[in-house]
Write an enzyme that holds these catalytic residues in place. Structure first.
Site, PDB file in Angstrom:
ATOM      1  N   ASN A  48      -9.680  -2.732   1.248  1.00 58.27           N
ATOM      2  CA  ASN A  48      -9.250  -2.831  -0.147  1.00 58.27           C
ATOM      3  C   ASN A  48      -9.019  -4.303  -0.466  1.00 58.27           C
ATOM      4  O   ASN A  48      -8.032  -4.892  -0.029  1.00 58.27           O
ATOM      5  CB  ASN A  48      -7.951  -2.016  -0.322  1.00 58.27           C
ATOM      6  CG  ASN A  48      -7.352  -2.172  -1.712  1.00 58.27           C
ATOM      7  OD1 ASN A  48      -7.969  -2.744  -2.609  1.00 58.27           O
ATOM      8  ND2 ASN A  48      -6.128  -1.671  -1.887  1.00 58.27           N
ATOM      9  N   LYS A 108      -8.317  -5.672  -3.193  1.00 55.12           N
ATOM     10  CA  LYS A 108      -7.339  -5.898  -4.277  1.00 55.12           C
ATOM     11  C   LYS A 108      -7.912  -6.928  -5.265  1.00 55.12           C
ATOM     12  O   LYS A 108      -9.116  -6.949  -5.477  1.00 55.12           O
ATOM     13  CB  LYS A 108      -5.988  -6.303  -3.699  1.00 55.12           C
ATOM     14  CG  LYS A 108      -5.523  -5.289  -2.635  1.00 55.12           C
ATOM     15  CD  LYS A 108      -4.101  -5.425  -2.245  1.00 55.12           C
ATOM     16  CE  LYS A 108      -3.781  -4.370  -1.187  1.00 55.12           C
ATOM     17  NZ  LYS A 108      -2.360  -4.336  -0.831  1.00 55.12           N
ATOM     18  N   HIS A 125      -3.180   4.141  -5.661  1.00 51.99           N
ATOM     19  CA  HIS A 125      -2.603   3.127  -4.777  1.00 51.99           C
ATOM     20  C   HIS A 125      -1.178   2.800  -5.249  1.00 51.99           C
ATOM     21  O   HIS A 125      -0.906   2.787  -6.446  1.00 51.99           O
ATOM     22  CB  HIS A 125      -3.478   1.868  -4.787  1.00 51.99           C
ATOM     23  CG  HIS A 125      -3.076   0.885  -3.733  1.00 51.99           C
ATOM     24  ND1 HIS A 125      -2.025   0.021  -3.897  1.00 51.99           N
ATOM     25  CD2 HIS A 125      -3.554   0.671  -2.486  1.00 51.99           C
ATOM     26  CE1 HIS A 125      -1.885  -0.706  -2.791  1.00 51.99           C
ATOM     27  NE2 HIS A 125      -2.797  -0.320  -1.919  1.00 51.99           N
ATOM     28  N   GLU A 140       0.342   0.123  -5.600  1.00 57.16           N
ATOM     29  CA  GLU A 140       0.437  -0.988  -6.558  1.00 57.16           C
ATOM     30  C   GLU A 140       0.116  -0.509  -7.975  1.00 57.16           C
ATOM     31  O   GLU A 140       0.682  -1.011  -8.947  1.00 57.16           O
ATOM     32  CB  GLU A 140      -0.481  -2.141  -6.120  1.00 57.16           C
ATOM     33  CG  GLU A 140       0.110  -2.874  -4.912  1.00 57.16           C
ATOM     34  CD  GLU A 140      -0.901  -3.523  -3.993  1.00 57.16           C
ATOM     35  OE1 GLU A 140      -2.069  -3.698  -4.384  1.00 57.16           O
ATOM     36  OE2 GLU A 140      -0.509  -3.853  -2.850  1.00 57.16           O
ATOM     37  N   GLU A 181       0.161   5.546   3.051  1.00 55.15           N
ATOM     38  CA  GLU A 181       0.529   4.133   3.002  1.00 55.15           C
ATOM     39  C   GLU A 181       2.002   3.999   2.632  1.00 55.15           C
ATOM     40  O   GLU A 181       2.345   4.016   1.441  1.00 55.15           O
ATOM     41  CB  GLU A 181      -0.305   3.418   1.936  1.00 55.15           C
ATOM     42  CG  GLU A 181      -1.786   3.422   2.188  1.00 55.15           C
ATOM     43  CD  GLU A 181      -2.430   2.197   1.567  1.00 55.15           C
ATOM     44  OE1 GLU A 181      -2.973   1.384   2.317  1.00 55.15           O
ATOM     45  OE2 GLU A 181      -2.355   2.033   0.344  1.00 55.15           O
ATOM     46  N   GLY A 186       1.496  -5.033   2.855  1.00 54.82           N
ATOM     47  CA  GLY A 186       1.570  -6.481   2.639  1.00 54.82           C
ATOM     48  C   GLY A 186       2.830  -7.127   3.187  1.00 54.82           C
ATOM     49  O   GLY A 186       3.132  -8.273   2.848  1.00 54.82           O
ATOM     50  N   SER A 215      -0.212  -3.048   6.435  1.00 57.94           N
ATOM     51  CA  SER A 215      -0.154  -4.106   7.453  1.00 57.94           C
ATOM     52  C   SER A 215      -0.962  -3.788   8.705  1.00 57.94           C
ATOM     53  O   SER A 215      -0.525  -4.082   9.826  1.00 57.94           O
ATOM     54  CB  SER A 215       1.302  -4.450   7.804  1.00 57.94           C
ATOM     55  OG  SER A 215       1.961  -4.973   6.667  1.00 57.94           O
TER      56      SER A 215
HETATM   57  P1  PGA Z   1      -2.111  -4.454   3.600  1.00 60.99           P
HETATM   58  O1  PGA Z   1      -2.492  -3.525   2.345  1.00 60.99           O
HETATM   59  O2  PGA Z   1      -3.080  -4.116   4.703  1.00 60.99           O
HETATM   60  O3  PGA Z   1      -2.229  -5.842   3.108  1.00 60.99           O
HETATM   61  O4  PGA Z   1      -0.701  -4.080   3.988  1.00 60.99           O
HETATM   62  C1  PGA Z   1      -2.889  -2.204   2.528  1.00 60.99           C
HETATM   63  C2  PGA Z   1      -3.164  -1.568   1.194  1.00 60.99           C
HETATM   64  O5  PGA Z   1      -2.474  -1.865   0.219  1.00 60.99           O
HETATM   65  O6  PGA Z   1      -4.087  -0.741   1.072  1.00 60.99           O
END
Ligand code: PGA
Length: 256
Positions: free
Chosen positions: A9, A11, A96, A98, A168, A174, A214
């Site tokens: 992803n 982003k 997601h 976010e 997740e 993140g 992460s």
């Molecule tokens: P990350 O993000 O690997 O940077 O923690 C995962 C995600 O949001 O899908």
């Protein structure tokens, strides 16, 4: 036996020209393999260049990071399932955290997005996950069950066959602080049980459930050793060709 799936992803990162470079670098590091599926989800503006960089017979599929539930119309700024299909997408990330956190997405929207994807032959990757406060309050399972029922209600077994679920935990995204394998396995088992109870055991044992939050080249194996975890949704680490290639290559080692 479920085939591992690794999803990158991106982003809101990479221009169209940067996408072509990243994919070239990735292709140099990853041999095609039948042992794992790989999906790249660049921003909308880089989908076409990513598709061209992947080439026609690529074993890597293209995904989008979001979708609108209508096919067309007066929805300024939005992108629909037919548009994504036409540009070469086969997957779409839906719900997601976010999107939930910054754009007010709720399960009712997410359900409509899942249905729009299915209507047009896109495989939805549905994200669910609890916040730190939910976890500390002992609400992890109930939060995830409610996200799942809100997003998947009314789907047939056939619909569910093309859905992937990504667990997740919001506190792991993140932050550099991933869930432990044990924490992930408990939630993955409860998601599978939810599917078995709501649909049947065949679909529950066929559906892929990914871990996200992460994930790095250093910890990916600790997730893949468990037969409850079918792969990963990777954010930060997918932007670096060395780390994402390592994650993919580790997922390609056939599991016992
Ligand atoms: P990350 O993000 O690997 O940077 O923690 C995962 C995600 O949001 O899908």
């Amino acid at each position: 036996m479920r085939k591992p799936l690794i999803v990158g992803n991106w982003k809101m990162n990479k221009t169209a020209s940067e996408a072509a470079v990243l994919i070239r670098d990735l292709r140099e590091r990853v041999p095609a393999s039948p042992h794992a599926d790989v999906v790249l989800a660049p921003p909308f503006t880089a989908l076409e260049s990513a598709r061209n960089a992947l080439g026609p017979s690529s074993w890597v599929s293209l995904g989008a990071q979001d979708i609108h539930w209508e096919d067309h119309g007066a929805f300024t700024g939005e992108v629909s399932a037919p548009m994504l299909r036409d540009i070469g997408c086969h997957y779409v990330i839906v719900g997601h955290s976010e999107r939930r956190m910054y754009f007010g997405e709720r399960d009712e929207h997410i359900q409509k997005k899942v249905r729009a994807a299915l209507r047009h032959g896109l495989s939805p990757i549905l994200c669910v996950g609890e916040s730190l406060a939910d976890r500390e309050a002992g609400q992890t399972e109930s939060v995830i069950t409610s996200q799942l029922s809100g997003s998947l209600a009314g789907l047939t077994t056939q619909d569910l066959a093309t859905v992937t679920i990504a667990y997740e935990p919001v506190w792991a995204i993140g932050t550099g602080r991933s869930a432990t394998t044990e924490q992930a396995v408990i939630v993955h088992r409860s998601i599978r049980l939810f599917v078995e109870t709501g649909w049947n055991s065949d679909i529950a044992s066929a559906i892929r459930i990914l871990y996200g939050g992460s994930v790095t080249p250093q910890n990916i194996e600790s997730f893949l050793v468990s037969d409850a975890i079918d792969g990963a949704l990777v954010g930060g680490a997918c932007l670096n060709p060395d780390s994402f290639a390592t994650i993919i290559n580790l997922a390609q080692i056939p599991r016992a």
